[in-house]
Write an enzyme that holds these catalytic residues in place. Sequence first.
Site, PDB file in Angstrom:
ATOM      1  N   GLU A 277       0.824  -1.210   0.000  1.00 16.20           N
ATOM      2  CA  GLU A 277       0.000   0.000   0.000  1.00 16.20           C
ATOM      3  C   GLU A 277       0.863   1.266   0.000  1.00 16.20           C
ATOM      4  O   GLU A 277       0.612   2.207   0.756  1.00 16.20           O
ATOM      5  CB  GLU A 277      -0.980  -0.026   1.183  1.00 16.20           C
ATOM      6  CG  GLU A 277      -1.898  -1.241   1.127  1.00 16.20           C
ATOM      7  CD  GLU A 277      -2.984  -1.270   2.195  1.00 16.20           C
ATOM      8  OE1 GLU A 277      -2.773  -0.728   3.281  1.00 16.20           O
ATOM      9  OE2 GLU A 277      -4.051  -1.863   1.917  1.00 16.20           O
ATOM     10  N   ASP A 356      -8.433  -9.064   3.606  1.00 14.16           N
ATOM     11  CA  ASP A 356      -8.194  -7.991   4.569  1.00 14.16           C
ATOM     12  C   ASP A 356      -9.266  -7.973   5.652  1.00 14.16           C
ATOM     13  O   ASP A 356     -10.086  -7.055   5.680  1.00 14.16           O
ATOM     14  CB  ASP A 356      -8.163  -6.644   3.826  1.00 14.16           C
ATOM     15  CG  ASP A 356      -7.593  -5.531   4.694  1.00 14.16           C
ATOM     16  OD1 ASP A 356      -6.994  -5.849   5.724  1.00 14.16           O
ATOM     17  OD2 ASP A 356      -7.746  -4.354   4.327  1.00 14.16           O
ATOM     18  N   GLU A 384     -12.573  -2.812  11.945  1.00  7.89           N
ATOM     19  CA  GLU A 384     -12.589  -2.024  10.707  1.00  7.89           C
ATOM     20  C   GLU A 384     -13.738  -2.430   9.779  1.00  7.89           C
ATOM     21  O   GLU A 384     -14.487  -1.587   9.294  1.00  7.89           O
ATOM     22  CB  GLU A 384     -11.247  -2.182   9.983  1.00  7.89           C
ATOM     23  CG  GLU A 384     -11.210  -1.468   8.643  1.00  7.89           C
ATOM     24  CD  GLU A 384      -9.858  -1.552   7.955  1.00  7.89           C
ATOM     25  OE1 GLU A 384      -8.918  -2.142   8.526  1.00  7.89           O
ATOM     26  OE2 GLU A 384      -9.740  -1.028   6.820  1.00  7.89           O
TER      27      GLU A 384
HETATM   28  C1  GCV Z   1      -2.462   0.132   8.493  1.00 12.40           C
HETATM   29  C2  GCV Z   1      -6.030  -2.317   5.497  1.00 12.40           C
HETATM   30  C3  GCV Z   1      -6.432  -1.070   6.241  1.00 12.40           C
HETATM   31  C4  GCV Z   1      -5.277  -0.100   6.376  1.00 12.40           C
HETATM   32  C5  GCV Z   1      -4.109  -0.832   7.042  1.00 12.40           C
HETATM   33  C6  GCV Z   1      -3.751  -2.043   6.190  1.00 12.40           C
HETATM   34  C7  GCV Z   1      -2.637  -2.871   6.807  1.00 12.40           C
HETATM   35  O1  GCV Z   1      -5.798  -2.026   4.156  1.00 12.40           O
HETATM   36  O2  GCV Z   1      -7.524  -0.489   5.604  1.00 12.40           O
HETATM   37  O3  GCV Z   1      -5.701   0.985   7.144  1.00 12.40           O
HETATM   38  O4  GCV Z   1      -3.000   0.014   7.200  1.00 12.40           O
HETATM   39  O5  GCV Z   1      -4.871  -2.866   6.072  1.00 12.40           O
HETATM   40  O6  GCV Z   1      -2.934  -3.893   7.382  1.00 12.40           O
HETATM   41  O7  GCV Z   1      -1.480  -2.509   6.690  1.00 12.40           O
END
Ligand code: GCV
Length: 659
Positions: A277, A356, A384
Site C-alpha cells: 500500500e 483484509d 474495521e
Molecule cells: C495500516 C487495510 C487497512 C489499512 C491498514 C492495512 C494494513 O488495508 O484499511 O488501514 O494500514 O490494512 O494492514 O497494513
Amino acid sequence: MPLPVPVLPEGVDPAWLPPAAFRAVGGRRTLIRGSGPLVETVHGEVAQACQLFGGRVVRDAAPDGAYDLVLGPGAEDLGDEGFTLAREGGTTTVGACGGRGLLYGLFHVVRLGEDAFRGERARVVHRPALALRMLDHWDNVAVHPVMGQVERGYAGGSLFWEDGRARGGLERVRAYGRLLAACGINAVAVNNVNVHETEARLLTDRIGEVARLADAFRPYGIRTHLSVTFAAPMLLGGLLTADPLDGTVRDWWAGATRRVYEAIPDFGGYVVKADSEGRPGPFAYGRSHADGANMLAAALDPFGGTVHWRAFVYDHRQDWRDRTTDRARAAYDHFVPLDGEFAGNAVLQVKHGPMDFQAREPVSPLIGAMPRTRLAVELQVTQEYTGQQRHVCWLGPMWSEVLRFRYDDTRVGGLARGGLVAVSNAGDDPFWTGHPLAQANLYTFGRLAWRPDAGPREVLDEWIQLTFPDAPARLAGGLHAVLDGSWRTYEKYTAPLGVGFMVQPGHHYGPSVDGYEYSPWGTYHFADRDGVGVDRSAATGTGYAGQYGKPWSELYESPDTCPDELLLFFHHVPYGHVLRSGKTVIQHIYDTHFEGVAEVEEARATWASLAGLVDPARHARVAERYEEQLRCAREWRDQVNSYFFRKSGVPDARGRRVY
Ligand code: GCV
C-alpha cells in the site's frame, strides 16, 4: 517494595479488572515468596486486594500452612511464563520460575474467584501455547490528515500519543498493561505500521519517548515493539539508498538498533510493512523480502530482538478490467518461494485471511505453506470491517475457527510459531473500546493467544464473570444472548456468502455494494444480471483454490463441495444456484438480510431488558449504539437486497419489501 497498582483516571472503566473481581483473593491470608520486579507487581496487586477486602499479605515467611494462598517459586522449569496451581490442606499454591509466571498465576486465581479456595485441586501446569501474544497499535504520533490519530481506531484517541508526542502521564498506560497481562498479552507495538515521517523518528532521536512507554508496560510483563519504515536509512540517516544488501545501510541499522537497546534493554523488536500500500520496501532495489527482513534480523540478533515482517503485499493499483490478477493470491505468490530463507529471528506476520479482515474469509493458504519459516498470524480486534465498534460483533467464534483450521495434521494455532498478533481496538475512550461490549473482543484475543484451542464461549464466560463479578444469572444470560451469535448476525446483514467488501470506500463503514467494484484495490464481486462471485478455481478461475493442499484445494475447487459461507469467495454462480442448505443463492441473500436485521432488533430488546443490572452509563452507551447498529443494518439489508433484486429480477419468494 510492592509496586502500587495503577490508579485509573477519574471516569475510566476498570473493564475486566474491577475491584470486586479481587474479592476472593483479597479476603485471604497470602504468602508471596521470591524476588524480582514482577514479584513486586504481584505483591502490589495482592496488597491492594487485601486492603479492599480485609485479608493479609506476608512476604517470604516459611510456608507453615497458615496461609490460604501461597505464590512463589515452583519446583520445576516452566519457563518464564508458566505456572502451576494446586490446592491441598486448605492452601492454594501457585508455583512459577519467573515473575511473569507468578503474575499470570495470580490472575488465574482471580479468574477462578472463590473456586480457587474450595476443596482440593490436583496440581495443573499452565503454560502459554504461543510465546508471543502481541497487540499492534495503529496509532499515529501526530494526527494524520486522513486517518486521524489512530488508523482504523474507533475508541477515541491514542493511549500513548497526544499532540505529537508521548503523553505526559502514563498511569493509564500502566493500567492498560495490567488489563493486557490479565488476559495473557505480553507484547505491544506502539505505533502504526504505516510509518509517517514523525513516527519514523521514534527509532532515533525520539526513542526516549518509546522508552517511557516501555517503562510503563514492563511491570506487567509486556515488551515494547516499534514499527519502523524500511526507508529509515534515507529518511533519518541521510543515506542515498535503503538497499538491504548495501554495507552502509546495514551498518546504519546496526547502529540505530544498538542505540535502541541502550535506551530499552528489553526491547522486543521491529514491525515492518514493506512494499505494501505504497510503503517503501526491498523491491525498489530488486531485492527479496527475505533480504529485507534478514537485514533487520541481523541488526536485532545481538540483542535477542525479533523482526515482524508483514506478508500483506499485493498490488493496490490494479486495473479492474484485468481479470487475471487476484489479490487473494498475492501473499502466497510473493512469499512461498522464500520459505526457508528467513533468519531465525525474522517472523513472517500473515493476516488470517488472504484479503483484509473481512467478516468471512477462508484461512490464508500461506499459513499452511511455509514450514521452514516462523509465522505469526495476525487478527484484527479493531472492527474495521465488522461494524467499527458501533455494532456488536464478538469475534471469538471467528478467531477460534481460524485457529482450529487444519493444514495436514496441524492447526493454525500450532503453525503460528512466531505468535499471535492482533490490531488493538483500544483507545483513550473511558470504556477503552468505544463500544463497551467490544472489551470482550480484546479479552478474548488475549486468552485465545494463550490457548488457541480454548472454547470461545468459555472465554466469554470468564470475561462476563470478571467484568460483572456480582452479576445475577439473568445478566450473564443476557450478555451471552447478545454476544454469542453477534458475528453471524453481522455476517447475515452484510456482504453475502464470503464475497466480502461492499463497504463504503475509504472509511469502510456501512454498505456500498459497488463501492470497490471499479477501483484499483482488487476487491471485486462481479455481480451481473445472471450471477455473482469470483471464480478462484484452478480449472477456470484465478487458480487461488489451488494454493491449498488437499483436502481444501479439492473442497474449494467445486461449487458442489465448497462450504456455503465461502461460495461466492471461490465461485461465480447463477442466482438460482442451489446451496448445500437447499436454498438458492438469491433467496439466501434475501433471507439472511431480513434475519440479520431481526436479530439486531431482538438483541436491542434484550439489552433494553438488562437496564438496572449494569451501571447506567454503560447501559446507555450500548443502548445508543444499538440504535445506530439497527439503522445501519437496515441500510445494509435494503441496499443489498434491492441491488440483487434489480440485477437478477428474481423476487423474494416471501414477498418482502425490496426497493
Ligand atoms: C495500516 C487495510 C487497512 C489499512 C491498514 C492495512 C494494513 O488495508 O484499511 O488501514 O494500514 O490494512 O494492514 O497494513
